[in-house]
Design an enzyme around this catalytic site. Structure first.
Site, mmCIF file in Angstrom:
data_model
loop_
_atom_site.group_PDB
_atom_site.id
_atom_site.type_symbol
_atom_site.label_atom_id
_atom_site.label_comp_id
_atom_site.label_asym_id
_atom_site.label_seq_id
_atom_site.Cartn_x
_atom_site.Cartn_y
_atom_site.Cartn_z
ATOM 1 N N GLU A 85 15.760 0.692 1.592
ATOM 2 C CA GLU A 85 16.232 1.423 0.648
ATOM 3 C C GLU A 85 16.889 2.863 0.873
ATOM 4 O O GLU A 85 17.666 3.093 0.239
ATOM 5 C CB GLU A 85 14.881 1.910 -0.536
ATOM 6 C CG GLU A 85 14.411 0.589 -0.995
ATOM 7 C CD GLU A 85 15.237 -0.171 -2.133
ATOM 8 O OE1 GLU A 85 16.253 0.469 -2.560
ATOM 9 O OE2 GLU A 85 14.679 -0.810 -2.569
ATOM 10 N N GLU A 116 -1.009 -9.205 13.847
ATOM 11 C CA GLU A 116 -1.805 -7.983 13.654
ATOM 12 C C GLU A 116 -2.436 -7.462 14.722
ATOM 13 O O GLU A 116 -2.577 -6.463 15.216
ATOM 14 C CB GLU A 116 -2.848 -7.920 12.426
ATOM 15 C CG GLU A 116 -3.416 -6.624 12.262
ATOM 16 C CD GLU A 116 -4.166 -6.462 11.056
ATOM 17 O OE1 GLU A 116 -5.161 -5.732 10.836
ATOM 18 O OE2 GLU A 116 -3.603 -7.179 9.967
#
Length: 306
Positions: A85, A116
């Site tokens: 963004e 992960e």
């Protein structure tokens, strides 16, 4: 053998929610809303640590450094979201703020098995991006112990980068690995262990602070206006015109005309109107004042004061 995860606050089961499958939709919605309302207070308790981390990040960015967010699962998706963004909101180069998720792009839309737990993969992600001493790396993990994130922070630290650890538990390995630990303790989730809920909300709130305040400190806003916004569609073009009008007091047609001549750069359009310059002259003035609109406006005696 004891389970180290069982002691984490984010892994606890809250008895208030152990019958949600028997409640009405509205009852569950109200329980979730009440749980979510506790998150801002948890973030507020960590504002001193958040602020110190932001100031340290900004100092390196002003010297030419980049900002990296690193996470796995929900934390990784939030990392990529916040980073992505920055270019449309603040007009930054996509390289300036980057989000790194364990498992790469495929993990944005589906789980990537074992990603992960890949500590070496986290270190490799940092090495591949050439992270250096001017850069900052924010590791994000609700549990504070995701191996991918720990590997990334360890490699970042080895390279001299600033390290920040954002977790939702206390005394985590991530905190121990970071120069700036941030622990936002939100407690048990409505659905036990589902840290995309309160923990995810808390992480997004903190990332909002880090990216937004950093951009304010870097001069990429004027007051609370997004003067670096990229006018990539009609909505953003209209917003840019309103910004120029709000700052200068000019009518919208005048602002839009200046923006068109300025190739839709808000700061250039403002200076064109305020100083009666053409686009090239406004760009020179802006460059002379370090690309800072406030300083360029003050050159003509205009100041907003404090």
């Amino acid at each position: 053998m004891s389970d180290p995860l069982s002691a984490l606050s984010t892994e606890q089961s809250d008895p208030r929610y152990n019958r949600i499958d028997l409640l009405s939709t509205e009852q569950v919605a109200r329980l979730m809303n009440a749980a979510d309302s506790t998150v801002p207070a948890a973030v507020a308790a960590s504002i001193p640590e958040i602020s110190a981390a932001i100031d340290a990040v900004v100092a390196r960015m002003k010297a030419g450094g980049r900002l990296f967010y690193v996470g796995a699962g929900t934390s990784g998706r939030l990392a990529v979201l916040d980073a992505s963004e920055c270019p449309p909101t603040f007009g930054t180069d996509p390289e300036l703020v980057q989000g790194v998720i364990a498992g790469g792009s495929p993990a944005l839309t589906r789980s990537v098995e074992g990603a992960e737990d890949d500590q070496q993969g986290g270190a490799a992600a940092i090495a591949e991006r050439g992270v250096g001493a001017l850069d900052s790396v924010v590791g994000i993990s609700a549990s504070g112990r995701a191996p991918f994130v720990l590997g990334a922070l360890a490699e970042a630290s080895r390279r001299g980068a600033l390290t920040v650890g954002l977790s939702c538990n206390v005394a985590t390995p991530l905190s121990a690995a970071a120069l700036h630990p941030i622990e936002v303790v939100v407690g048990a989730e409505v659905v036990t262990g589902s840290t995309r809920l309160k923990a995810g909300t808390a992480q997004k709130l903190v990332l909002n602070m880090i990216s937004t305040i950093a951009m304010v400190r870097l001069g990429r806003t004027y007051g609370n206006t997004m003067i670096e916004v990229s006018a990539m569609n009609s909505k953003l073009a209209d917003r840019a015109a309103r910004m120029v009008s709000d700052i200068t007091g000019a009518a919208l047609p005048v602002s839009r005309s200046a923006l068109e001549a300025a190739e839709w750069h808000v700061k250039v359009a403002v200076l064109m109107i305020e100083h009666g310059l053409d686009a090239d002259g406004a760009r020179v003035l802006l460059e002379r004042h370090g690309d800072q609109l406030e300083a360029a406006l003050e050159a003509a005696g205009r100041s907003r004061g404090v």
